[in-house]
Scaffold this active site. Structure first.
Site, PDB file in Angstrom:
ATOM      1  N   ASP A   1      11.254   9.973  -1.427  1.00  0.00           N
ATOM      2  CA  ASP A   1      10.604   9.351   0.150  1.00  0.00           C
ATOM      3  C   ASP A   1      11.298   8.528   0.727  1.00  0.00           C
ATOM      4  O   ASP A   1      10.860   7.915   1.387  1.00  0.00           O
ATOM      5  CB  ASP A   1       9.637   8.735  -0.479  1.00  0.00           C
ATOM      6  CG  ASP A   1       8.792   9.657  -1.168  1.00  0.00           C
ATOM      7  OD1 ASP A   1       8.681  10.602  -1.894  1.00  0.00           O
ATOM      8  OD2 ASP A   1       7.753   9.333  -1.371  1.00  0.00           O
TER       9      ASP A   1
ATOM     10  N   LYS B   1       5.030  16.523  -1.658  1.00  0.00           N
ATOM     11  CA  LYS B   1       4.327  15.733  -2.371  1.00  0.00           C
ATOM     12  C   LYS B   1       3.072  15.063  -1.930  1.00  0.00           C
ATOM     13  O   LYS B   1       2.985  13.971  -1.006  1.00  0.00           O
ATOM     14  CB  LYS B   1       4.958  15.264  -3.945  1.00  0.00           C
ATOM     15  CG  LYS B   1       5.789  13.661  -3.578  1.00  0.00           C
ATOM     16  CD  LYS B   1       6.177  12.842  -4.534  1.00  0.00           C
ATOM     17  CE  LYS B   1       6.718  11.380  -3.599  1.00  0.00           C
ATOM     18  NZ  LYS B   1       6.111  10.563  -3.284  1.00  0.00           N
TER      19      LYS B   1
ATOM     20  N   CYS C   1       5.946   4.755  -5.782  1.00  0.00           N
ATOM     21  CA  CYS C   1       6.780   5.963  -5.987  1.00  0.00           C
ATOM     22  C   CYS C   1       7.790   7.175  -7.418  1.00  0.00           C
ATOM     23  O   CYS C   1       7.975   7.513  -8.252  1.00  0.00           O
ATOM     24  CB  CYS C   1       6.903   6.954  -5.060  1.00  0.00           C
ATOM     25  SG  CYS C   1       5.403   7.541  -3.680  1.00  0.00           S
TER      26      CYS C   1
ATOM     27  N   GLU D   1       6.912  11.956   0.479  1.00  0.00           N
ATOM     28  CA  GLU D   1       5.267  11.970   1.002  1.00  0.00           C
ATOM     29  C   GLU D   1       4.520  11.594   2.146  1.00  0.00           C
ATOM     30  O   GLU D   1       5.183  11.859   2.485  1.00  0.00           O
ATOM     31  CB  GLU D   1       5.026  10.439  -0.006  1.00  0.00           C
ATOM     32  CG  GLU D   1       3.667  10.125  -0.089  1.00  0.00           C
ATOM     33  CD  GLU D   1       3.045   8.696  -0.440  1.00  0.00           C
ATOM     34  OE1 GLU D   1       4.369   7.786  -0.691  1.00  0.00           O
ATOM     35  OE2 GLU D   1       1.724   8.359  -0.854  1.00  0.00           O
TER      36      GLU D   1
ATOM     37  N   VAL E   1      12.913   5.307  -3.016  1.00  0.00           N
ATOM     38  CA  VAL E   1      11.967   3.878  -2.769  1.00  0.00           C
ATOM     39  C   VAL E   1       9.913   4.704  -2.609  1.00  0.00           C
ATOM     40  O   VAL E   1      10.027   5.651  -2.770  1.00  0.00           O
ATOM     41  CB  VAL E   1      11.613   3.437  -1.008  1.00  0.00           C
ATOM     42  CG1 VAL E   1      12.944   3.010  -1.351  1.00  0.00           C
ATOM     43  CG2 VAL E   1      11.606   4.556   0.148  1.00  0.00           C
ATOM     44  N   THR E   2       9.109   3.727  -3.103  1.00  0.00           N
ATOM     45  CA  THR E   2      10.047   2.371  -3.371  1.00  0.00           C
ATOM     46  C   THR E   2       9.851   2.295  -5.029  1.00  0.00           C
ATOM     47  O   THR E   2       9.409   2.854  -5.939  1.00  0.00           O
ATOM     48  CB  THR E   2       8.473   0.754  -3.642  1.00  0.00           C
ATOM     49  OG1 THR E   2       7.323   1.784  -3.574  1.00  0.00           O
ATOM     50  CG2 THR E   2       8.501   0.982  -1.422  1.00  0.00           C
TER      51      THR E   2
ATOM     52  N   LYS F   1       1.737  10.080  -5.925  1.00  0.00           N
ATOM     53  CA  LYS F   1       2.710   9.121  -5.480  1.00  0.00           C
ATOM     54  C   LYS F   1       4.039   9.283  -6.979  1.00  0.00           C
ATOM     55  O   LYS F   1       5.261  10.170  -6.202  1.00  0.00           O
ATOM     56  CB  LYS F   1       2.681   7.843  -6.038  1.00  0.00           C
ATOM     57  CG  LYS F   1       1.595   7.361  -5.625  1.00  0.00           C
ATOM     58  CD  LYS F   1       1.875   6.434  -3.960  1.00  0.00           C
ATOM     59  CE  LYS F   1       0.747   5.998  -3.544  1.00  0.00           C
ATOM     60  NZ  LYS F   1       1.078   6.085  -1.486  1.00  0.00           N
TER      61      LYS F   1
ATOM     62  N   GLN G   1      11.845  -1.166 -24.447  1.00  0.00           N
ATOM     63  CA  GLN G   1      11.688  -1.346 -25.939  1.00  0.00           C
ATOM     64  C   GLN G   1      12.899   0.772 -26.393  1.00  0.00           C
ATOM     65  O   GLN G   1      12.144   1.489 -26.031  1.00  0.00           O
ATOM     66  CB  GLN G   1      10.049  -0.164 -25.440  1.00  0.00           C
ATOM     67  CG  GLN G   1       8.986  -1.565 -25.713  1.00  0.00           C
ATOM     68  CD  GLN G   1       7.712  -0.836 -24.987  1.00  0.00           C
ATOM     69  OE1 GLN G   1       7.208  -0.494 -26.118  1.00  0.00           O
ATOM     70  NE2 GLN G   1       7.348  -0.902 -23.569  1.00  0.00           N
TER      71      GLN G   1
HETATM   72  C1  C5J Z   1       6.461   5.051  -2.030  1.00  0.00           C
HETATM   73  C2  C5J Z   1       4.713   4.025  -1.287  1.00  0.00           C
HETATM   74  N1  C5J Z   1       7.003   6.148  -1.537  1.00  0.00           N
HETATM   75  N2  C5J Z   1       4.322   3.107  -1.419  1.00  0.00           N
HETATM   76  N3  C5J Z   1       4.687   5.472  -1.183  1.00  0.00           N
HETATM   77  O1  C5J Z   1       6.879   4.618  -2.291  1.00  0.00           O
HETATM   78  O2  C5J Z   1       2.960   3.969  -0.990  1.00  0.00           O
END
Ligand code: C5J
Length: 224
Positions: A29, A134, A167, A77, A162-163, A137, A207
Site C-alpha cells: 500500500d 485489495k 495492513c 488498498e 505501510v502501515t 487490510k 515467542q
Molecule cells: C493500511 C490503513 N494500508 N491504515 N491501511 O495500513 O488503513
C-alpha cells in the site's frame, strides 16, 4: 550467486534463511492515498509525512531486489467505484474529514483508478510485476495473491510498506497462517504512530517468531 542459493540473513528472533527464487518482495500500500497529503490517511487525521520518510530506503531495496531477479508484488488498498466491496462498517466508521468514495484533491478517496489510489512514483511497478488490488487490510482477503504466489513457487516473503500495525501486520498474519515464512524490513515500514510501529515489530518476532522475522534492510542489501 544463483537465485537458488540459500542466503542467511541476520534477523530477529534468529537468522532468516531464504532463496531469491522462492521469495517475493511484497510492498504494501505505498499509495498516494496513504503517503501524500489529501488522501485517505490524512482524512483520518494523520500526519502523512511520517510515512514518506521510508520511501528512499524502500526504493533502494526495490532496485536491489529487481537486480537480483526476485519476484515483486505491489498491493493497493481500494474499492470499486460503486463501493459494493466496501462494507458499511468500514465506510461509516469514525469522523473522517472525507469518507471513502468522497471527492478529494487526489480524486475519490480510496477508489480504484483514482490518482490517490496509484502507487507513488518512486516505487511504481514495472511491467510484469504483480499488482494486488485489495478491499481489506490483509492482502490475502478477497484477492488472488495466494494462488499467484503458489503458481510462482513462492514460499518466503520479504515485506515492506505501510502501515506497520494495520495492513502490514494483517498481511503478515494472513501469510503466516498460509505457511509463508515472512521477514518484515524494519526501516522500510512505518506507521502514523511510532509506538504502534514499535509494538507491531515486537509482536512479529516475539515467542520464537510467532508471526515471522524482522531485520533492517542493510543486511539484505549486503547479501544481494
Ligand atoms: C493500511 C490503513 N494500508 N491504515 N491501511 O495500513 O488503513
Amino acid at each position: 550467486m544463483t537465485t537458488r542459493h540459500t542466503l542467511q540473513l541476520a534477523a530477529l528472533p534468529f537468522a532468516f534463511g531464504f532463496q531469491v527464487a522462492s521469495t517475493a518482495l511484497v510492498i504494501i500500500d505505498m499509495q498516494r492515498d496513504f503517503v501524500e497529503p489529501g488522501g485517505f490517511g490524512e482524512t483520518l487525521g494523520n500526519d502523512v509525512s511520517q510515512l514518506a520518510r521510508i520511501v528512499p530506503t524502500c526504493q533502494v531495496v526495490l532496485h536491489a531486489w529487481r537486480a537480483a531477479g526476485g519476484v515483486v508484488v505491489h498491493t493497493r488498498e481500494g474499492h470499486l467505484g460503486d463501493l459494493s466491496d466496501c462494507p458499511p462498517a468500514k465506510l461509516n466508521r469514525g469522523q473522517p474529514t472525507l469518507r471513502i468514495g468522497d471527492v478529494g484533491p487526489m480524486g475519490r478517496i480510496l477508489i480504484r483508478g483514482e490518482p490517490g489510489h496509484q502507487i507513488i512514483a518512486e516505487l511504481a511497478p514495472l511491467a510484469g510485476e504483480i499488482i494486488i488490488d485489495k478491499p481489506g487490510k490483509g492482502a490475502f482477503y478477497a484477492t488472488s495473491l495466494h494462488t499467484m504466489l503458489q503458481q510462482a513457487g513462492i514460499t518466503h516473503l520479504i515485506v515492506m510498506g505501510v502501515t506497520t500495525e494495520v495492513c502490514v501486520q494483517s498481511t503478515l498474519r494472513e501469510a503466516n497462517d498460509r505457511g509463508y515464512d515472512c521477514l518484515l524490513l524494519t526501516d522500510c515500514t512505518n506507521s502514523y504512530f511510532p509506538q504502534f510501529k514499535a509494538a507491531a515489530l515486537a509482536m512479529v518476532h516475539a515467542q520464537g517468531g510467532i508471526v515471522g522475522w524482522t531485520a533492517a534492510s542493510g543486511g539484505l542489501l549486503a547479501l544481494l
